[in-house]
Design a protein around this motif. Structure first.
Motif, PDB file in Angstrom:
ATOM      1  N   ASP A 105      -7.461  30.210 -36.626  1.00 35.59           N
ATOM      2  CA  ASP A 105      -8.199  29.187 -35.888  1.00 35.59           C
ATOM      3  C   ASP A 105      -8.698  29.754 -34.561  1.00 35.59           C
ATOM      4  O   ASP A 105      -7.968  29.750 -33.564  1.00 35.59           O
ATOM      5  N   PRO A 106      -9.935  30.241 -34.511  1.00 36.32           N
ATOM      6  CA  PRO A 106     -10.464  30.819 -33.271  1.00 36.32           C
ATOM      7  C   PRO A 106     -10.468  29.840 -32.104  1.00 36.32           C
ATOM      8  O   PRO A 106     -10.379  30.260 -30.946  1.00 36.32           O
ATOM      9  N   ASP A 120     -12.569  36.092 -25.854  1.00 36.54           N
ATOM     10  CA  ASP A 120     -13.509  36.643 -26.832  1.00 36.54           C
ATOM     11  C   ASP A 120     -12.832  37.651 -27.746  1.00 36.54           C
ATOM     12  O   ASP A 120     -13.110  37.709 -28.945  1.00 36.54           O
ATOM     13  N   GLU A 121     -11.930  38.468 -27.188  1.00 34.93           N
ATOM     14  CA  GLU A 121     -11.216  39.454 -28.008  1.00 34.93           C
ATOM     15  C   GLU A 121     -10.318  38.751 -29.023  1.00 34.93           C
ATOM     16  O   GLU A 121     -10.215  39.166 -30.179  1.00 34.93           O
ATOM     17  N   CYS A 122      -9.683  37.678 -28.588  1.00 40.82           N
ATOM     18  CA  CYS A 122      -8.849  36.885 -29.493  1.00 40.82           C
ATOM     19  C   CYS A 122      -9.697  36.301 -30.618  1.00 40.82           C
ATOM     20  O   CYS A 122      -9.354  36.406 -31.798  1.00 40.82           O
ATOM     21  N   THR A 127     -11.459  35.764 -36.099  1.00 38.42           N
ATOM     22  CA  THR A 127     -12.648  35.510 -36.921  1.00 38.42           C
ATOM     23  C   THR A 127     -12.845  36.600 -37.965  1.00 38.42           C
ATOM     24  O   THR A 127     -13.172  36.310 -39.125  1.00 38.42           O
ATOM     25  N   LEU A 128     -12.636  37.849 -37.580  1.00 37.49           N
ATOM     26  CA  LEU A 128     -12.774  38.936 -38.546  1.00 37.49           C
ATOM     27  C   LEU A 128     -11.734  38.805 -39.653  1.00 37.49           C
ATOM     28  O   LEU A 128     -12.042  38.970 -40.836  1.00 37.49           O
ATOM     29  N   SER A 138     -20.640  35.300 -42.708  1.00 37.69           N
ATOM     30  CA  SER A 138     -21.393  34.398 -41.835  1.00 37.69           C
ATOM     31  C   SER A 138     -20.536  33.884 -40.679  1.00 37.69           C
ATOM     32  O   SER A 138     -21.068  33.436 -39.660  1.00 37.69           O
ATOM     33  N   LEU A 139     -19.215  33.963 -40.811  1.00 34.05           N
ATOM     34  CA  LEU A 139     -18.331  33.525 -39.728  1.00 34.05           C
ATOM     35  C   LEU A 139     -18.528  34.376 -38.476  1.00 34.05           C
ATOM     36  O   LEU A 139     -18.283  33.914 -37.360  1.00 34.05           O
TER      37      LEU A 139
END
Length: 242
Positions: A105-106, A120-122, A127-128, A138-139
């Motif tokens: 869960d970003p 952003d690094e988290c 996300t990757l 697409s994520l």
């Protein structure tokens, strides 16, 4: 530097190449390389003998709250500063980070204190991981402009290796990143089959490492003579199996 540091570890997996990101949230020490997979909070790390037993007990209490995973409990250490470090922020940031990783869960990364670790690094790591698990590149488009290309590179590098299809690297937008993707593919092949790769297909820098690796493998020289650290480890693994 506090006596105890709360350690959170992230590792990213891209094409079998190792990238470790270790974040000492109380000390803000980060080092990184190529592989991206995410793991949870490990433990409380002692860097030196504590000078204040009271501070040590408070830091241990923060560690226990982090282990519980209940971010609401972090209010118990509100106002706790040790050596200038806000331990309520350490508590909340670690739990938010762990929840982001566990639940893919970003959005949970937004609860991280940017002074301790980049949101952003988290989001990039989570996300990757989610994109790879769901096969949905697409994520990557949900990330910041700076992180988006790295996510796409990571995704297609992993897919190329997993499906043994270097043509998938053509899906990477930037030509320079396509080259990186191809290098990752060939390095992975080298690690498994030392003589199955034509070194001329790699970028100039990686071509040297490839040729050096194959020379050592053919000659029977010591694996310490391999210049690239990942291939050096692969050399030892390969010979250990023989």
């Amino acid at each position: 530097m506090p006596n105890f540091l709360v350690e959170t570890k992230i590792e990213h997996k891209i094409s079998g190449v190792i990238l470790g990101v270790v974040v000492l949230l109380a000390g803000i020490v980060i080092y990184s390389g190529w592989r991206l997979s995410v793991s949870r909070l490990d433990n409380l790390v002692s860097k030196e003998q504590p000078s204040d037993k009271g501070d040590e007990a408070k830091q241990m209490m923060v560690a226990e709250i982090i282990k519980s995973g209940d971010i609401g409990q972090c209010v118990k250490v509100q106002g706790l500063f040790i050596n200038g470090i806000d331990y309520e922020a350490v508590c909340r940031s670690n739990i938010a980070r762990n929840q982001a990783v566990k639940n893919l869960d970003p959005a949970s990364c937004d609860q991280i204190d940017n002074a301790l670790f980049s949101k952003d690094e988290c989001k990039f790591g989570v996300t990757l991981s989610k994109a790879l698990q769901t096969s949905d590149v697409s994520l990557c488009a949900t990330l910041s402009e700076a992180e988006r290309p790295k996510c796409q590179l990571g995704y297609w590098s992993e897919q190329a290796v997993a499906k043994n299809d270097i043509k998938l690297c053509a899906n990477v937008a930037e030509a320079s990143d396509q080259t990186k993707c191809q290098d990752q593919y060939y390095v992975k092949r080298l690690m498994v089959e030392p003589f199955a790769v034509d070194c001329g297909k790699l970028s100039e820098t990686m071509r040297f490492y490839c040729q050096n690796y194959q020379t050592v493998m053919r000659s029977g020289k010591n694996c310490d003579d391999v210049s690239e650290i990942r291939l050096q480890a692969a050399c030892r693994d390969y010979r250990a199996k023989k």
